[in-house]
Scaffold this motif. Sequence first.
Motif: not given
Length: 549
Positions: A89, A91-93, A122-124, A162, A179-180, A183, A216
């Motif tokens: 996967n 994971f966009r940061l 973004m994920d984080m 978020y 963070v979303k 997650h 994760y």
Amino acid sequence: MASFSSDDALQDSAALSLNDLESLHNFRSRSASFSSTGSSGRLQLRQRVAQLMACVEDISSDDEIHEEVSRTLDEAFLIWGKKLKDKWNEFRLHLVTWNVGTASPPPDVTSLLQLDSLGPAMDMYVIGLQEVNSRITNFLSDLAFDDPWSIFFMTVLSPLGYIKLSSVRMQGLLLLIFVKHVHLPFIRDIHTHYTRTGLYGYWGNKGGVTIRMSLYGHTVCFMNCHLPAHMENTEQRLDDFEKILEMQFEGENIPSTLDHDVLFCFGDLNFRIADYGIHFVRESINNKRYNLLWDKDQLNMAKKKEAFLQEFIEGPLQFKPTYKFDLYSDVYDTREQKSLFWFNEKKRKPAWTDRILWRVKNLCQHTSKEGEFSEEEQTISVTLNNYISHMSYGISDHKPVTGTFGLELKPLLTDPLVTLNAEGEWSAEHDVVISYSAVPEFPSSAWDWIGLFKVAFRHVNDCVTYTWVEDDEISSNKDSKQVYMSAAEIPDMGGEFLLCYYSNSLRSIVGISQPFQIQPNRTLIEKDLTQEESGWMQKPDNLESHDEF
């Protein structure tokens, strides 16, 4: 997804049947049906590929079979890429570092956070600030309540889904992570730490603040630093940087900073451009010939000599040095202030003081003595997508710097520790029931709780109400448990909510429900309507007297 090399594909692919070059047509028709056969399959695959390479040496570029081989290999790599994509996967940061110079938040941070980007969300977000206003009145107020910068970023990001995962502050140093929601169950073991380096370690005006976690199943650490200023203090900067990296988290089985799978170090590192005079530096910047300055950047010079820095990576400095600017402008220091005895203060030479570095543990893939790939897989990698400064922000003499990363990772955790659901219809007219189940190895505690949150909640303390998982339990069996919430605690007006299970042992949310509706309290609404109708039917005295005229 990041692209994967052919070497990676060979290591992770399943066994592929290639009998000989003459049967390539047959291979095409059955390539989709091959499957993994473990290490013996990999060995057979390597032998087959070696045979293929030997045959390729004898093929002329003019041969018809040369084109056939090329097309077939392309198809094989597509198949390998699909299998890898299924296992990995991205994971966009998005990481921000900014020395805000005691200023208040700006009116808008859309470009800073790339909220107007056309790409995937973004994920984080990781936001590291330096020189947040830490005067004694401000600091004491911020201890009791969230500081203005935290409130500002929560206000911007919570409507977008978020939540503030964690934060840590040491005087003017502040580190925030958002963070979303999706997650949350897969981020565990969150710990924070701070290291003072000012006044020989007794004062926190300089130093580092750190947040670490399991993402994760991979250990990730973020470190926001503010190192000593001034050109001549290079050695002190390096000593302090090394001291911050040597810090240890409190608790058992928590790796040291450098033992994390991925470590990000960033902040106002205060490294300067040595040797060159201010006029040469400014002329190089004006002509966008930044490469002329790279060799004399103190951090670049130190990375060649200091062992503890050599495994850190940084993106290319393809942006203007971010210090020192006149406020609310993109003009470098033009001050004409007078110092002691009325001498003009020296103008500061521009410098890349604000930096983002990262380090991936065991980045290089090990090979055996025979030259074959090790069976150990690299399960996480970091790709820098952009590394830029933001010249439009002028609240301080530093420009903010951002790095956007893709963390390509193989999830080591695929199921949440706790799954939970809101049972039946929810309203404030009656007590409600929550069902949840946990995996066998989950370390439950009497201090665990389940919170009711609005969908756009800002942080873990933002719950509307909560229930203790042990004190409020109403039923239990080997598969699931049930707890209740009192009707008196349910919001009368209803709306869209979700449930989160908070683990006291893991210091994080380990389960989150799907959003669900709470129905408005019909009894209360009917009562309000009755009162409202009654009020309209009773004409006020002043209106009656007015009608008499």
